[in-house]
Design a protein around this motif. Structure first.
Motif, PDB file in Angstrom:
ATOM      1  N   ILE A 174       0.848  -1.189   0.000  1.00 35.83           N
ATOM      2  CA  ILE A 174       0.000   0.000   0.000  1.00 35.83           C
ATOM      3  C   ILE A 174       0.886   1.242   0.000  1.00 35.83           C
ATOM      4  N   LEU A 175       0.398   2.304  -0.637  1.00 37.61           N
ATOM      5  CA  LEU A 175       1.114   3.576  -0.624  1.00 37.61           C
ATOM      6  C   LEU A 175       0.828   4.301   0.687  1.00 37.61           C
ATOM      7  N   VAL A 176       1.890   4.844   1.282  1.00 36.93           N
ATOM      8  CA  VAL A 176       1.761   5.586   2.539  1.00 36.93           C
ATOM      9  C   VAL A 176       2.418   6.952   2.371  1.00 36.93           C
ATOM     10  N   VAL A 177       1.648   8.003   2.590  1.00 36.62           N
ATOM     11  CA  VAL A 177       2.219   9.352   2.641  1.00 36.62           C
ATOM     12  C   VAL A 177       2.776   9.542   4.040  1.00 36.62           C
ATOM     13  N   ARG A 178       4.090   9.602   4.137  1.00 35.19           N
ATOM     14  CA  ARG A 178       4.717   9.667   5.461  1.00 35.19           C
ATOM     15  C   ARG A 178       4.689  11.083   6.035  1.00 35.19           C
ATOM     16  N   VAL A 200      -2.734   5.823   2.244  1.00 37.09           N
ATOM     17  CA  VAL A 200      -2.904   6.191   3.652  1.00 37.09           C
ATOM     18  C   VAL A 200      -1.995   7.370   3.977  1.00 37.09           C
ATOM     19  N   SER A 201      -2.555   8.374   4.601  1.00 31.97           N
ATOM     20  CA  SER A 201      -1.767   9.488   5.110  1.00 31.97           C
ATOM     21  C   SER A 201      -1.427   9.176   6.560  1.00 31.97           C
ATOM     22  N   ALA A 202      -0.149   8.940   6.818  1.00 37.41           N
ATOM     23  CA  ALA A 202       0.276   8.495   8.142  1.00 37.41           C
ATOM     24  C   ALA A 202       0.122   9.607   9.184  1.00 37.41           C
TER      25      ALA A 202
END
Length: 236
Positions: free
Chosen positions: A110-114, A171-173
């Motif tokens: 999954i892509l995660v905006v850190r 997901v925006s962490a």
């Protein structure tokens, strides 16, 4: 003109009046519903409980409406990092973001905006637990896509990396925790609930309601008005 023909003409005219009036009434109800939606839109929905990512989404499937805005948690390890340039944040500021492709169990990812791409977030290959907000993928490009740059936040752009089965959206962490449970510091970005905008303003829609219902009343009143005029002419 025969009596049946006159009667048929009157019935047709009466039905036409009812149809037009009902149409205007329905248009008024539609605008009233939009006004109520605009009013509700100004109130942020109550936050729902944090759930496991797999409780609301599945790899290889489109994101369900019920999954939008959910706070989710999952554990995995980052296998690649990207920059997503010129992203518009909720506070209207534009910033470059650091995005990680996180591998989960069973060859899923999954892509995660850190957070901000400003060097404040240390890259790690350890197992990391993420808690963040799940958003639908973006459709609009903000830059060119390269091996290390994502033009938009969309897992379709990394479909060829690692042959992973990808979760839709990103997901925006809000928090990241390492293997020891300690929080990983860095400059995160706001992760508010997204609300689909409804065109127009509350009183604008109310004005349309009044207009359409006035038209409905006018259509109903017009035949009686014409009849009274004709009667007045005959008397005169």
């Amino acid at each position: 003109m025969s009596a049946p023909a006159v009667l048929a003409k009157k019935v047709s005219a009466f039905l036409l009046v009812l149809l037009l009036s009902a149409t205007f009434l329905e248009l008024g109800l539609w605008q009233l519903n939009r006004a109520q939606n605009v009013q509700r839109q100004s109130v942020t929905p109550p936050e729902r409980a944090i759930v496991d990512l797999e409780g609301v989404a599945a790899a290889g499937h489109n994101l369900r409406d019920a999954a939008y805005n959910r706070l989710v948690t999952f554990t995995g390890k980052y296998v690649k990092f990207y920059v997503a340039p010129k992203q518009v944040l909720s506070n209207k500021k534009v910033a470059d973001l650091e995005v990680g492709l996180m591998e989960l169990s069973r060859n899923r990812a999954i892509l995660v905006v850190r957070g901000l791409n400003d060097g404040s977030l240390a890259e790690s290959a350890d197992q990391i637990t993420v808690m963040g907000r799940l958003y639908p993928h973006q459709n609009e490009d903000h830059a060119d896509t390269t091996a290390t740059t994502l033009s938009r936040l969309d897992p379709a752009l990394v479909a060829g990396v690692g042959n992973f089965q990808l979760f839709d959206g990103y997901v925006s962490a809000i928090t990241e925790k390492g293997p020891s449970g300690s929080a990983i510091s860095g400059n995160r970005i706001p992760s508010p609930q997204l609300i689909n905008p409804i065109g127009g303003f509350y009183w604008q829609h109310i004005a349309y309601v009044i207009t359409w219902w006035f038209m409905a009343g006018l259509v109903l009143f017009a035949p009686f008005y014409n009849r009274s005029l004709n009667r007045a002419k005959r008397v005169g």
